[in-house]
Structures are given as structure tokens and as C-alpha cells.
Write an enzyme that holds these catalytic residues in place. Sequence first.
Site, PDB file in Angstrom:
ATOM      1  CB  ILE A   1      -1.072  -0.166   0.820  1.00 22.02           C
ATOM      2  CG1 ILE A   1      -0.391  -0.081   2.745  1.00 22.02           C
ATOM      3  CG2 ILE A   1      -2.205  -1.166   0.948  1.00 22.02           C
ATOM      4  CD1 ILE A   1      -1.569   0.262   3.638  1.00 22.02           C
ATOM      5  CD  GLU A   2       4.396   2.692   3.363  1.00 23.93           C
ATOM      6  OE1 GLU A   2       5.874   2.514   3.032  1.00 23.93           O
ATOM      7  OE2 GLU A   2       4.121   2.243   4.389  1.00 23.93           O
ATOM      8  CG  MET A   3       6.549   3.699  -3.316  1.00 29.50           C
ATOM      9  SD  MET A   3       8.487   3.977  -2.897  1.00 29.50           S
ATOM     10  CE  MET A   3       8.442   4.589  -4.773  1.00 29.50           C
TER      11      MET A   3
END
Lengths: 1157, 330
Positions: free
Chosen positions: B137-139
Site C-alpha cells: 500500500i505504499e509504492m
Amino acid sequence: MESNHQSKSIKTKTLIGVLVSFGFLFLITFLYYSAINSDHENHKKISILSSKLLQTNALIKEYIVENRYGLQTNYDGLNSMHDELHRLTHEYNNILKQKADKRLFNPFVTLTIAIDQRETRIEKFKSQVSVYKLSSSFLPFMAEEIKKMILNSSLNSKTEKLNVINEFLLQIDSVEKNNISDWNEPVKSLQKQLPKEIAQQVYIIIIHGERLINSRNDLEKLTLEILDFQIAQKIYSATETYNAVYLEQERSSGLYQLLMAVIIVLLSGGVVFYIFKQEETKKHLKKTLSSLTQQQFALNQHAIVSIADVTGKIIYVNDMFCQISGYSKEELIGQNHRIVKSDEHDKNFFKTLWKTIANGEVWHGEIKNINKRGNPYWVNSTIVPFIDENGKPYQYVSIRTDITATKKIENQLNRERSFFAKITKSMGEGLYVHDETGRCTFINGKALEILGWNEDELLNQNIHEIIHYKDQRGIPLESKDSDILKSYTTTEPFHSENQVFWSKNGAMISVSLSAVPIYEDDSFKGGIIVFQDITQRKLQEKRLANALLEAEEGNRAKNNFLNNISHEIRTPLNAILGMTHLVMETKLTKEQTDHLQKVEISSQNLLKIINDILDFSKLSDNKFEVKMMPFNISQLVSDIEKTYKKKFSNKSIGFDIDLQKDIPENLVGDYKILFQTLDYFLDNALKFTEKGHVKLIIDLKYLSVSKVSLKFIVEDSGIGMTENQILNLFQAFSQADLSRTRKYGGTGIGLAIAYNLVELLGGEINVESTKGKGSSFSFILDFDVVKDNAKPGKKSATKTKHINQDELSGLSVLLVEDNELNQDLALQVLKSKGIKADLAVNGQEAVDMFQENHHYDCILMDCQMPVMDGYEATRQIRELKLKDLPIIAVTANVLPDDIAKSKESGMDDVVSKPINIKILMEKIHFWIKKYQGETPQIKAPATTNIKTNIVEKMELGTTVNMIEPDKAMAMLGANESLYFQLLNRFSVEFSKPLTELEALIETDMESAIRFVHTLKSSAATIGTTNLHLQAGEIETLLRNEKITQAKEKITHLQMSLDVVNDQLNVLLDKYKQLNNDSQQATEQADSETINQLVETLKNHLDSYDSEADTTLEQLRGKLTDKKVITQLEKVKHLVLQYDYEEALNKVNEIFAKDETE
Amino acid sequence: MSPHIAAITYCKQTFKIILIVILIFVNNLFVYGAEKFREPITPVIPFNNLNKDKVSLGKKLFHDPKLSSDGTVSCAKCHNLETNGVDLLPVSFGINGEKGNRNSPTIINAALQYRFFWDGRAKTAEEQITDPIENPIEMGSSWQHILLYLGSNNEYISSFNQVYGVNPDRNLVIDAIAEFQKSLISYNSPFDQYLKGDENAISPEAKEGYALFKSYGCSQCHQGMNVGGNMFEKIGVIRPYYGKDNPAKLTDLGRYNLTGNKEDMYEFRVPSLRLVVKTPPYFHDGSISTLNEAIQLMGKHQLGRDIKDDHVNKIIQFLATLEGQLESGK
């Protein structure tokens, strides 16, 4: 047999030699590596690392103690030492990895595990020390505070209480974890007696005291644990192991080095000896080699072997030879090979054979022989000549294999093939077969005949490369692009008449062909192509097409001629009209005036005739386009009235127009054609009526929600027609009676044109006439109905509306919105869809507009507005009995509560800000349809990520990361200029510092909330999520009256806003820069085309060219200035009435003014 | 081990300790010079001899959204250098606009940190870099994706070859970004100048704030060069922070999620306060939006005390003097 044995032993020897040399090579490599394995460099490194590790470890211990006893103020030193320890072990590990000696790893792994375990204890230690120090520094201070509070209070027995506190403090140092309850008991009971204020503080010191004791105990344990991890010992043990291994390697490497030297000396001696020996044996070997090889061949038991001398006399045969030939060895040896010769081969065959082998070359071929019983057999034979020292053959060894069976099958195949060839030869079509590699395996006679090749030239060749290598344009065609070969991907047969083959002499052959792929067990095996030469047919077709083209060319020339001639006539005619007009201005006698009037009338008639001819030629060319546009029926009536009223009264004929009452005002149809048609009928009536009256009746035949049928009737009391005359009426150039032509003038094509025009509009003309009494021409046409704007609330009109998605244009919408940025956005969006939009800046204005009887098809309502919000406005509008009017909320508040609130107030739907154009349009369409009783479907909006040119070019992301233009642009349907307008607007609106907002919070909360709300939605519109979220948070805080928190947030918001504004300016600058050139170019181009169009329009008007109408429309499409467009309306009107002169004046007037401006 | 021997060992240890203590004490007497004697906070020392080419390559990578799986999230999206290395949001948003569960800490001075992430799961800046890259869910990216992208980009290929002499690989990408992080040091702050002896570098209120910061005990944990970031502590060490009124979520369990050790429950890395004034909101989940509130809560749960409003204000004045100037970055 002896030589055989010899060769075997030689082979073995060679093998052993190879093996031994490989063995030596391996040995040397091994020794070399073993010798260098002990690496002094690494040993030095490891020693240094070990001592560094020990040092660092000692320092860590030192830091632990220092931290425990408050000699360090922070953990940075400890941490950096620990980092160093990790770095060193990492380095250590890297060196060990090169060694790959398993013994080394165990102690090292033990060390690293110990370090990691100790680290977790150290982390605990750090946490505990902090708490311990906190509590121990805090407790005495707090106790003093409490004592002061007790002393200053009005409590009884203060000393006693102070003693309890003192005791509590004094005992802390000696209390153990297990008797905590004994120690804090007195204080706890004291706490109960104290007033709340002091009791609270006492409670805190109890907590701290307990923590102190607990962490003190833990700390002692932790400290000892950490110091006791014996890391140093583990470092020692790892290093010792390393040293032991190193020494061992050192010793053995010395040994290896010695061994290597010895071996190398031995080896070199061996090599010298070997080379010497080699030379010696070489000569001997050479001699024995030739006879050795003979024997080896003869040994081959699987082949039919014979050896013959130079004369062909057999000197050796093997058993296989005897078997197949039926002769015994005795019978054969000494005989010539001719004993098995058959008649199959001619003299030349044997001549080549002998020539080849006599030259010392190997011969290879298939030979048919005869055995003893006279039966033939086939062999595949290889004859190897054996050469003596002089280079002459002295023996021939023949090795054969029996191929009789294969030959039989081949013959069978050949028979079948010739049978097949015979069949296909009789076919009228060419046929060839190719295998999976594209090689031709069969081709029939007809195909060869068409292509001009021999069978041998094509068989086994890649046929595509020979006959299909170019397409009809002569462009090289690779096999992968060949339609035929491509068609094999499916098992379906492929037919084509557009392929060409190329004959041997390079001629192109058009063929009609069918191709069928051959599949066996799902694998492609080749294809069969059947084709016919259709070159002649194709030529014929081409000629025909050319002829047709010529015919069309002729027709076009005719029309061009008509166009040109009418233009050539019109120009002088215009001069006649103009001059006549000028002369009539001067003083004239009555007679002269009369003559001139006749000249004028005649000229105008002539002009009309020419126009008719032109229209007629257009009609016969199908160049007449029907353009469906909304028009007003009353307008039609008044236009006709204006044109004919005077003409009829001049002739003293009565003229009435009867427009049926219930006909909807606004219709969709081709006004121009309709007007022209009625013009022809009325002109006809005018021409043939001498007295009485002429009447135009427009009657309503059928009316539904969206359609209306109208009957147009032109009645006159003229001369009438007989039935025969009626029948010929609509033939071009024939008036009812030729004799009339002279009397009434005209070309007789007017009605023919009218007939075609009515047909074009989808109607049919009906004629009723009685000779001498008059005629009646009528036709019925269907129209779509547009809602009647002029009469609001008229139920029938509302119901008869019909729109589809693309036809949203023409609607009128009221936009209720206070924010200028959003106003701009929404108005532009609506305008771009052709929707007329009015603006109310708050709810009250909207309500007023409805009370003043304005009418709209739909309302777009913002919820948050000053004076009156959207909810209240909706309620009031609904109270005005406007129940069936779609009201759509356009708001940034899309929480379920907000949506419920808007539905409650009477709104139909909610569109969230930032506005997604597609969704907005779909919702408007949906609700208008819904109120018309239809149930349209709303399509799910596509969420595509649109990146436009300019954004791409600007390469954002690195410097402009607070704003995401792609996201915003996707919402706006990739409308770049709109986006940048919005950006501009945003920078104007929100460039001021937010201090105003803070002031607003104090004075006018409602406005403050509205401001933040606007910022929230505007931020989303331009694509800065960050700002949007922050503003949203503040909005919520303000609504919940959390003023202080909101104010804190405003400072953060200001920080973000500043960044956004900076970045926004960067974006705007870049956009301007990028856009400047292209815009200037387009603007210039636009104004150039406008000037050109104006000139063309003037020319057309000047020359009475009906093209003027089209040019006018084109010009109108190019213009942007509303004022000019409305002025052009008048010109349009004049053009429709053929008042070209006035129109020209008007045009000159408009554009002269435009230039001076 | 018999109690007899245990006692002797204990005595030996204690003796050792005492000896070391004396030695150190004597030693320290000579070490401290002009700088403020024995302050828990020390001036920031920036990294020396940074490789400029590596820094600029790292900067480019740091700002390149194409490293993420959908090409929208760069490192700089959450650690925005325009806004002091944070995104000013409670929790950050990753690819596809997905909401994360941690407040993004500032990238500025991160290289000075001892451990990384709120639960300290990475030991070095180099180790830390992979995590957000691969976090779905970040990069939401992978090294494979990144190396494919870099390997097909001529510009990157040439700059990697220029800087390192070889084509991009995982370690080099990490090295360049880590080097860039090392260039993002906020140093020579007014407070550091004060520590170095310039009495006029900060206001009297800030000085008072600093005294309060120490006397309340804040500096027991927020200490060292980076004013925090060098140890772990339980949130609610004196008075529980999580309880009936404020139930903990899984993401609030801190190091426990890493070690599974009960005593690590609610334990988080003590955050650095160097840029605290400019990097709201606060706490690991960004749940606290104002510094005021954050200080009050810290006092209550970590120190067991209520901090008076005027004290809070003075502490904030002090905290504001901690921010220095950036050597490079923008």
C-alpha cells in the site's frame, strides 16, 4: 586380425595418455590453489578486526555502565559503538565468506547471535534507564511540592502526614520488589484522608515510586546480564579458530608448494620425452594406417561389402553380399562385378562411376543389380578408392545397403503421382501442393501452363519465392505477409480474386484462387492451392470502372458548366439590377418608370430562374443536404407573410395563413428547405391566380410526446388543371400546358424542385384541382418537437420533449453557485455542451427567478451559499409547485448525511465536486428523461487516467508534487485550457494569507466555514489532495466548534497552501510558455480564415449566389464574439428571404465596424 | 553455581564496575571543553565528504514516481521536501490512493537515526529503503520492477555508469538514495549555536522551555544529537495510553508485532524532535494534530504529570529553536 589388435592397443594408450595429462592438470591446479589458499592479507585483516571488535565491545560495556550511573547524558555514544560493532562483524563475515571453511562459521555465528541477543537487552536497558532517571529525579521534587501543599492546607496533624511522606521517600532505596505493598501502604491510606487536589499528586508519586523500585530491580539485572554476555570470549574463540585454520593451511601450503615444484619438473621432462617419441612413431604409424582402415571397413557386418582391384575383379565379399546376390564367396571372388549388373543403367552411368573412382574420389549412387536367380535388387552404394603412396588407386571398396523395399514404395508413389497428375491435368484449373516449409511437392499441367515454368523448376522449390513474391503493385511480398499463407491459421478454405501470380517471363497473372491447408493430427502439413487465370476478366472490369468514371466525369463537367454559366449570367444580371435601381432614383417620366420597373421585374425573374436551375441540378446530383435544426413555426409563418403579403396585394389577391392552434411552437427540421418548398407552391399560386384568394393552411395531423405531423396546404382560386395536366405536372421543364409558358413565363421546373424537396423531407405531394376553379397542393411532414421555452408550465409542451445524450444542446439550465471559480467551471462545461445556462449567486436569487416566471429544464444547486443555502432554496422552489423539475445538488459534501439532507429538501440527485463532466451530463440527461416518464440507464463513468500533451511536456512530479494535474484533468475530461483557467482562478482567490480566515472565525463563523469549504472543493478541483484533506479536516473541526484545534491546523494549512501556490505559479508559467506559440498561431490562423470567409460571403452576396447561406454558417461557427453572432442572425434572415443586397450591406456594416474596433 | 561462588562473582563484577566508574569519571573531567557541560542534547554534526554525484542521482531516484508499481508514488510523495520532509497528513497515501497506517516521519535528519521505522525494524538507512518500495500500500513495487525500469532508461544507465562505473543494481540504487538522505541534514540550529556557547542564539523563553524540557524529564528519552530517535520506549510507560477509552489497534502494538515479546507491547522508537514544530500531525498514527495536545498527552502518559499551559508554550518555543538549515535538498 593382428593389425586389429594393434589398433586397439594404440587406442587404449592414447586414452590413457589423455587421462594422465588431465590428471596432471587437475593436480597442478589443486596444488596451486592449495598453495595460495593461506592468504596473508586476510589474516592480517582478521587480526585487526578481532582487536577492533574487542575494543568496541569494551567501549560498549563502558557506555553501559556510564549510562546506568548517569555519567552519560544520552545514548548516542552507546548507539554509535553498537553500530560500529555491527559494521565490524559484517566485515568479518565478508572475509569468512571467502574462506568457505565450515569450521570457521560456528564460532562466528555464536558471536553474532550473542551480539543480537545482547542488543535486545541493551534496548530494554535504555528504556529502563530513562524511566528510572525520570522517576528518581522527579520524586524528591514532587514530594517537596506535596509537603508544601500539606503545610499550606488546613488539615489536621500535619506533622504526622509529613512524616509519612518522608518515610516513604527514605525507604525507597531499601525497598525490594516483593515488599512494595508494606512500603506504600501508609501513603495510600494517607492519600485517602487528603483532599482531592493533594491526593492526586500523592497518587502520582506512588506510581513513580513503584516504577522506580521496579525499574531499579530490572536495571540491576539487565546491567549484569549485559555485562555477562561474554562477547569478548566469543570474539576470542572465533579468532582462535580462525588462527588454527590459518596455521594449518600455512603448513600444508608449504608442502603443496614443494610437491608442485617436483611435479612440474617431472612433467616437463615427460613432455620432452613424449615429443621425441612421437616423431619416431609417426613414420611407422603412417605405413600401417592404410591397411588398418581397409580391415575396419570390411569388419562392418551390417553393410554389403565387396573389395575389387583396379580392374574391377572382386577380391573380397562379405556374407551379406553373398546373401543378397545368391552367389557363394567362391563363385564371386575372382569374378568381375558385372556378374550382378542389370540393364537398368546406361553406359554413361558406369562411365561416370569409373571416371570418379579412377580419379581417387568417392562415388555414391543407387544401383540396380540382379541376383543369381535373376531377380533384381536395389542397393545404395558407396565406392571408396584406396590410394597407394603414388596417389593411384589400388583397390576399390564398395559398401552397399539394400534399398529394394524403399525403391518399391517409390515406384508405387511415382505411379500414384502420375495418376494424380493425369487427373489434375484434365482440370481446367491450375493446382499445386506445398509442404509445411512451403516447398512445392506437386503441381499440375494447367498450373505449369499458366505460370510458364517446367515441373522440375518448381518441384521441391519454395514456390512462394517463385510465383508469388510480389503483389499487384510490384512491391516485394514476404511469405509471412502472403494472404494465402496467412489464411492457413484457420482450417477454413481461403478464396480470393485479388491475388496475382508471376509467370516465368515476368508477366503478372491475376488469379482467382482457393487455398486449403492440410492438417494432420493438428499439425500443419502444407496446403493445396487451386487457381484460375482471370487476367482477362480483371482487365475487363478495369475498363468498365474507367468507363463509369468517365461517365461521372462527364456529369461533373455538366454540373460545373451549369454552375459556371449561372454565375456568369448572375454577374451581369446584378449589374442590370443595380443600374436599373440607380436610374429609377433619378427623375423619370411615368413611361420610363414603367419600363424600368418591367426591366427590374424581368431581371428578378431571370435571377430566380437561374437559382431554380442551380437547385435542380443540385437535387439531381443528390447534393442537397437536409440539416435538422430547431426552428420556430411562428417564425416560418411571419417570414412567409413578409415575403408574399405585398406580392399578393399588388395583384389584388387575398392571402391568408391559417396556423392551427395546438401546433408546438419549436420544431426540429430543415427550415430552409421547408421555406423554399412553400415558396415554390406560393409562387406557383401567385403566378396562376388572377383573382380571388390564396390560402396557406398548416394543419395538425398527429401529435405525440416527441413527434408532430403537419399538413401544409396551398389553396388557390386560379385557372386549375385537367387530370392530364396534373399527371405531367412534376416533370421538369413542363408546365401543365406549353401554351401557358408564353403567357405565364417561368421555366417549369419550380414544381419539379418542390416535388423533390418534399420527397427529401420525407413527404408526398397531393394535388387536387378543378379546371377553372382552382388548385390545392398539399403535403404532410413529420417533425421532432422541442420544448416550448416561451410558455413555462405548459404541460403538453413539457411532455413532448425528446432529447438524447448528444442533444442536450438547446436545454436551459439554472446554475446556483456562489463561488466564482466553480461558476466559471460549470458555465464553461455547460456552454461546451451547447446548454444555455443562467446564473444565480445564491438560493434567494434562484427562488426569485422562478417567481419571475423564468423557465429552466434543470437546476444545478450548490448547497453551501450565503443568504440562502441550497436546501432551503430547493424547498421553496418545490413549494412553487415545480414538482417535475430536476434539481441536482452540486456539492463537495458527499457524506451519507449530506446526501440524505439534500434528498430530504427535495433534490433529485447529488453530483460531487470537483465536477466530473461526464457524470454531470449523464445525470442531467437521466433526470430530464426520468421526468418525461422514461427510465434511462446511467452508464458507469470510465475512470481513465488522461494525460494531456501539455502536462506530459511539463514533466511534473519532481518539483510540482503537491498538485496532480493528471488527476484533475481526468475529471475535467482532459480540458486543458479549462484546467489552467481554474488554476489561475485558484491562485487569484487563495493567494492572500489565511489570517483573514482566522479573523472570520472570531466574527462570522458561517462565512469562515464557507471559506474553508470552498477551499476544500477548489483544492480537489485543481488536484491537490493534500490541501483538500487538510481543508476538510478544518471544516469538520469548525463545524464541531473546536476552534483552538482548527486554528492550529490553519497554520499547517497555510504552509501547504504556500507551497501549492508556489507550485501552481510554476505550472501556470510553464503552461503559458508552452501555449503561447501555438495559441498565437491558431489565433492568427483563425482570424485569417474569418477574413477569408467574410470576403467569400461578400462575393457570394454580391453575385446573388445561394452558396452565401453555407458560407454564412461556416463563418458563424468560427466566430466567438457574441455581439457579432447576434448581428449575423439578421443577415441570415435576409439571406433566407433572398434579400442579398441588404444582407451584403449588413455584412459590410458589421465587419467594417469590427475592423475599427 | 553455589551461592558462595555466586557471591564472589557478584563482588568481582561490582568491583569492576566501580573501577570503571572511577576511571571514566576522571577521564571525563578532561574531555569536556567549551561546549555546555553534560547536556542531554548535542549539536548536529552533518556528514562530511558526501559524493555529490551519488547525492544528485539519489535525489533523482527519490523524486521518481516511476519506481512505484503504478507510476504515481515517489519517495518524495510522503517525504515531501517542500514541506520539511513530511506530507502533513495523519497517515500517508500510497499507490491507487490507498491509505496507509503510519504517520510518515520526516526524511530530514533521518540519516542520523539509530533505528528506522516506528518499530525500529531496520538497522540502517540502507536496510530501510526496501520496505516502502515493496509495501503493497505504499509504492507496491519490487526490485525487479525498478531494475527493469532503470535498465530501460538510457538516462539512468548513463548516470549510474558515470557515478559507479556499472549498470544500475539493487545495492547501487540503495546506496545512491542513502547518500542523498545523508545530504538532508538540518544543522547549525539556533539551539545548537546556544549549546556551542552563543548565549544570545535563543530567546529567554526558549531557554526556560529547555529547562522545563529537562526538569519534566522529556530529555530522558528525547535526547542525543537528533533529540530522540536513539531508543525505544513504551507509549504510556507511567499511565497507560491504551485502555477501555482508547482501545489499541493491531498497528498500535509497536515492537510487539516484530518480536512477539510481551514486554515489547506498545513500544515505539522515540521520535526525533528536531523538526517537530513543522511536521504535524503527531504520534505513530498521526492521530494528534497539534503540538500542544501532543505535549500534554506525553506529560500525562510518559511522565505522569499535567504540564501547565504556559509551560507547554515555553517548551514549544524551545522546540522551535531545534530546526537548523538544510545543507542541500530543495
